[in-house]
Design a protein around this motif. Structure first.
Motif, PDB file in Angstrom:
ATOM      1  N   SER A 127       0.816  -1.214   0.000  1.00 21.23           N
ATOM      2  CA  SER A 127       0.000   0.000   0.000  1.00 21.23           C
ATOM      3  C   SER A 127       0.852   1.268   0.000  1.00 21.23           C
ATOM      4  O   SER A 127       0.414   2.318  -0.468  1.00 21.23           O
ATOM      5  CB  SER A 127      -0.932   0.017   1.218  1.00 21.23           C
ATOM      6  OG  SER A 127      -0.179  -0.034   2.421  1.00 21.23           O
ATOM      7  N   THR A 128       2.081   1.188   0.500  1.00 22.45           N
ATOM      8  CA  THR A 128       2.924   2.378   0.624  1.00 22.45           C
ATOM      9  C   THR A 128       4.266   2.243  -0.086  1.00 22.45           C
ATOM     10  O   THR A 128       5.050   3.186  -0.103  1.00 22.45           O
ATOM     11  CB  THR A 128       3.201   2.697   2.101  1.00 22.45           C
ATOM     12  OG1 THR A 128       3.806   1.545   2.719  1.00 22.45           O
ATOM     13  CG2 THR A 128       1.921   3.050   2.838  1.00 22.45           C
ATOM     14  N   MET A 129       4.545   1.066  -0.664  1.00 19.83           N
ATOM     15  CA  MET A 129       5.852   0.814  -1.265  1.00 19.83           C
ATOM     16  C   MET A 129       5.716   0.230  -2.660  1.00 19.83           C
ATOM     17  O   MET A 129       4.686  -0.346  -3.013  1.00 19.83           O
ATOM     18  CB  MET A 129       6.664  -0.150  -0.387  1.00 19.83           C
ATOM     19  CG  MET A 129       6.904   0.334   1.035  1.00 19.83           C
ATOM     20  SD  MET A 129       7.733  -0.918   2.058  1.00 19.83           S
ATOM     21  CE  MET A 129       7.735  -0.096   3.658  1.00 19.83           C
ATOM     22  N   MET A 130       6.794   0.371  -3.449  1.00 20.46           N
ATOM     23  CA  MET A 130       6.879  -0.231  -4.781  1.00 20.46           C
ATOM     24  C   MET A 130       8.110  -1.131  -4.834  1.00 20.46           C
ATOM     25  O   MET A 130       9.149  -0.808  -4.272  1.00 20.46           O
ATOM     26  CB  MET A 130       7.006   0.856  -5.856  1.00 20.46           C
ATOM     27  CG  MET A 130       5.817   1.776  -5.962  1.00 20.46           C
ATOM     28  SD  MET A 130       6.116   3.135  -7.154  1.00 20.46           S
ATOM     29  CE  MET A 130       6.216   2.212  -8.709  1.00 20.46           C
ATOM     30  N   CYS A 131       7.976  -2.245  -5.521  1.00 18.76           N
ATOM     31  CA  CYS A 131       9.055  -3.218  -5.687  1.00 18.76           C
ATOM     32  C   CYS A 131       9.640  -2.998  -7.085  1.00 18.76           C
ATOM     33  O   CYS A 131       8.949  -3.206  -8.091  1.00 18.76           O
ATOM     34  CB  CYS A 131       8.470  -4.622  -5.539  1.00 18.76           C
ATOM     35  SG  CYS A 131       9.678  -5.961  -5.537  1.00 18.76           S
TER      36      CYS A 131
END
Length: 255
Positions: free
Chosen positions: A192-196
């Motif tokens: 919800s708050t991060m990107m990989c």
């Protein structure tokens, strides 16, 4: 146990936990001078040390960066390509207010985002300009090729950092690439708050370039360099999640 690397860069030496290896913007190249006029070079005074981060201009008097780039005092350099030279394009500005996200957690690095209100407005020109932000909750599809830039190191054999801005193309990965091992090194990953970001097969990554720099997809700043490990993928703050907070904070401080 794998040691997590917070992506901060010291001027002559990487700030790494004991036992961690040297790093770089991997597989990158020198950016065309001033092709990224939104880039900001941050010098942070913290507990008697100077720490270096990246950031990006989102309004004439606001820079967005990572919350873990906070310190006692921050100065911002805009319009730079070679940060060791006094280029005519450069504008050096002090910071009036540092506003890390109120829910930033330095233990998990969640909500790793911070607004800097500049003491004066930047002069926009061909060397200095803003970058667009995404709409609230906008999603970048896995497989999208984006880019990231910074003044991070370029050689595992040296602790010195480059004079000029470096850039690299990276691939947005499915969240599962980071989150599928709940007990592994990415156990703190939150979709919800991060990107990989960063394909392990190519090795291209910014796992320890300048923290706080933007992940640019098209012409939009979709992510912020946050944290990672010795190989891709890296973890970026998902900017779209924080658009309401960014807008409300800027509006409040403009009064």
């Amino acid at each position: 146990m794998v040691t997590m690397l917070i992506l901060i860069l010291l001027p002559v030496a990487f700030l790494l936990p004991p036992g961690a290896g040297a790093g770089e913007i991997i597989g990158g190249w020198e950016a065309k001078p001033h092709s990224r006029p939104y880039m900001a070079y941050l010098e942070i005074q913290h507990e008697g040390k100077t720490i270096i981060c990246g950031g990006f201009l989102v309004a004439k008097n606001f820079v967005l960066t990572a919350a873990h780039c906070n310190g006692d005092e921050i100065s911002v350099k805009l319009g730079a390509h070679n940060i060791r030279e006094q280029e005519e394009s450069q504008q050096k500005l002090s910071v009036r207010h540092r506003i890390p996200h109120p829910q930033y957690n330095d233990a998990t690095t969640n909500n790793d985002i911070m607004l800097l209100q500049l003491a004066e407005r930047a002069k926009l020109n061909r060397w200095v300009d803003t970058i667009a932000l995404p709409s609230a909750s906008e999603r970048v599809k896995p497989g999208t090729v984006c880019s990231v830039a910074g003044w991070g190191g370029t050689s595992t054999e040296s602790e010195s950092s480059p004079d000029t801005l470096q850039e690299v193309d990276v691939v947005v990965m499915p969240d599962a690439t980071c989150s599928r091992k709940p007990n592994g090194p990415y156990r703190g990953y939150k979709s919800s708050t991060m990107m990989c970001v960063g394909d392990p097969k190519t090795g291209k990554d910014s796992w320890k370039g300048d923290s706080g720099g933007p992940l640019v997809c098209g012409k939009t700043a979709q992510g912020i360099v946050s944290w990672g490990y010795c190989t891709p993928p890296g973890v970026y703050t998902k900017v779209s999640t924080f658009i309401p907070w960014i807008r409300a904070t800027m509006k409040r401080l403009q009064r």
